[in-house]
Design a protein around this motif. Structure first.
Motif, PDB file in Angstrom:
ATOM      1  N   VAL A  63       0.961  -1.039   0.176  1.00 47.14           N
ATOM      2  CA  VAL A  63      -0.133  -0.157   0.411  1.00 47.14           C
ATOM      3  C   VAL A  63       0.516   1.074   0.125  1.00 47.14           C
ATOM      4  N   LEU A  64       0.899   2.080  -0.710  1.00 47.34           N
ATOM      5  CA  LEU A  64       1.193   3.593  -0.803  1.00 47.34           C
ATOM      6  C   LEU A  64       0.926   4.502   0.335  1.00 47.34           C
ATOM      7  N   TRP A  65       0.107   4.305   1.147  1.00 48.67           N
ATOM      8  CA  TRP A  65      -0.614   5.271   2.263  1.00 48.67           C
ATOM      9  C   TRP A  65       0.195   5.093   3.264  1.00 48.67           C
ATOM     10  N   GLY A  66       1.618   4.322   3.212  1.00 51.45           N
ATOM     11  CA  GLY A  66       1.596   4.094   5.107  1.00 51.45           C
ATOM     12  C   GLY A  66       3.487   4.854   4.806  1.00 51.45           C
ATOM     13  N   TYR A  67       4.304   3.280   5.158  1.00 51.60           N
ATOM     14  CA  TYR A  67       5.297   4.165   5.824  1.00 51.60           C
ATOM     15  C   TYR A  67       6.629   4.602   4.382  1.00 51.60           C
ATOM     16  N   ALA A  68       6.803   3.321   3.521  1.00 54.83           N
ATOM     17  CA  ALA A  68       7.061   3.221   2.910  1.00 54.83           C
ATOM     18  C   ALA A  68       7.058   4.172   1.627  1.00 54.83           C
ATOM     19  N   SER A  69       8.194   4.774   0.371  1.00 56.72           N
ATOM     20  CA  SER A  69       7.001   5.005  -0.026  1.00 56.72           C
ATOM     21  C   SER A  69       6.918   4.138  -1.513  1.00 56.72           C
ATOM     22  N   GLU A  70       7.348   4.945  -2.571  1.00 55.90           N
ATOM     23  CA  GLU A  70       6.817   3.732  -3.551  1.00 55.90           C
ATOM     24  C   GLU A  70       8.181   3.641  -4.237  1.00 55.90           C
ATOM     25  N   ALA A  71       8.600   4.373  -4.644  1.00 57.45           N
ATOM     26  CA  ALA A  71      10.174   3.604  -4.679  1.00 57.45           C
ATOM     27  C   ALA A  71      10.799   2.836  -4.413  1.00 57.45           C
ATOM     28  N   ALA A  72      10.537   3.019  -2.855  1.00 57.83           N
ATOM     29  CA  ALA A  72      11.069   1.603  -2.000  1.00 57.83           C
ATOM     30  C   ALA A  72      10.592   0.246  -2.473  1.00 57.83           C
ATOM     31  N   LEU A  73       9.411   0.724  -2.119  1.00 59.55           N
ATOM     32  CA  LEU A  73       8.439  -1.143  -2.669  1.00 59.55           C
ATOM     33  C   LEU A  73       8.013  -0.682  -3.582  1.00 59.55           C
TER      34      LEU A  73
END
Length: 234
Positions: A187-197
């Motif tokens: 999910v993109l609304w939590g801690y890690a950034s989109e790039a990291a995921l």
């Protein structure tokens, strides 16, 4: 241990959710206590200006950056759970989480919560009605201890790895799913950034809780990675 790729042809019967940053909007609270934790456990404090940089790193990279030795992690996690128990009334669910859980449950899917938080904290934040929708709980996991809990949850649910998906907001959630052989949604609304995921290539990326229900309830044909062009930039 080598785990085979998830069987993407099997229907989803079990959805395993992370809690903090995935179902509950607890990121602000965690950031508010970082300086306190740094002083108590003697690790590097986080400057507000470096938060976004850290979000672009993996969990392991963040731990190394802060200079936290592995032996301290269980003590920090236990203390955070204890501290959060006094502040659960300050934490809210992300918008649409209740409807998401209800929709998946109504469709006959089993729901699980696997988290480093405590079950009591998670139940309080979810509320009685939402907590009643969860079939399986495996809580108070160590920072890197989710994979064994995923395997135990699969066994308790009576499903194969190919019939499950884990949904979380951190790189460690993806890594644990890979070790277990289950599909992974980030999910993109939590801690890690989109790039990291994206660097870990999760099977699915979600921009809103209702998107999870739409994709999972659509069946196998919808269980494909969401194109980058359709994602909301953060």
């Amino acid at each position: 241990m080598t785990v085979p790729d998830a069987d993407t042809g099997a229907p989803i019967r079990l959805v395993i959710f992370d809690f903090d940053g995935t179902l509950s909007d607890s990121g602000g609270w965690f950031l508010s206590i970082v300086d306190h934790l740094a002083e108590k456990y003697r690790f590097r404090p986080v400057d507000p200006g470096e938060v976004e940089t850290l979000r672009n790193q993996s969990t392991r990279e963040v731990i190394r950056h802060l200079g936290i030795p592995a032996w301290k992690l269980p003590f920090i996690a236990r203390y955070v759970r204890t501290l959060l128990a006094l502040h659960t009334h300050e934490i809210r669910l992300f918008e649409g989480v209740g409807e998401l859980l209800a929709a998946l449950k109504a469709a006959g899917m089993q729901l699980a919560v696997v988290t480093s938080n405590s079950e009591l904290n998670a139940r309080r934040i979810l509320g009685v009605e939402n907590a009643a929708l969860i079939d399986l709980w495996d809580c108070a996991s160590s920072l890197y201890g989710k994979a064994p809990k995923y395997r135990r949850t699969l066994k308790r649910a009576g499903v194969s790895a190919g019939e499950a998906i884990s949904i979380g907001d951190e790189t460690r959630d993806i890594e644990a799913a890979r070790r277990t052989g289950i599909r992974t949604g980030a999910v993109l609304w939590g801690y890690a950034s989109e790039a990291a995921l994206r660097r870990l290539s999760p099977d699915l990326l979600f921009t809103r809780p209702d998107e999870i229900a739409r994709v999972l309830l659509a069946g196998d044909s919808a269980l494909q990675p969401i194109p980058e062009s359709s994602l909301t930039a953060r």
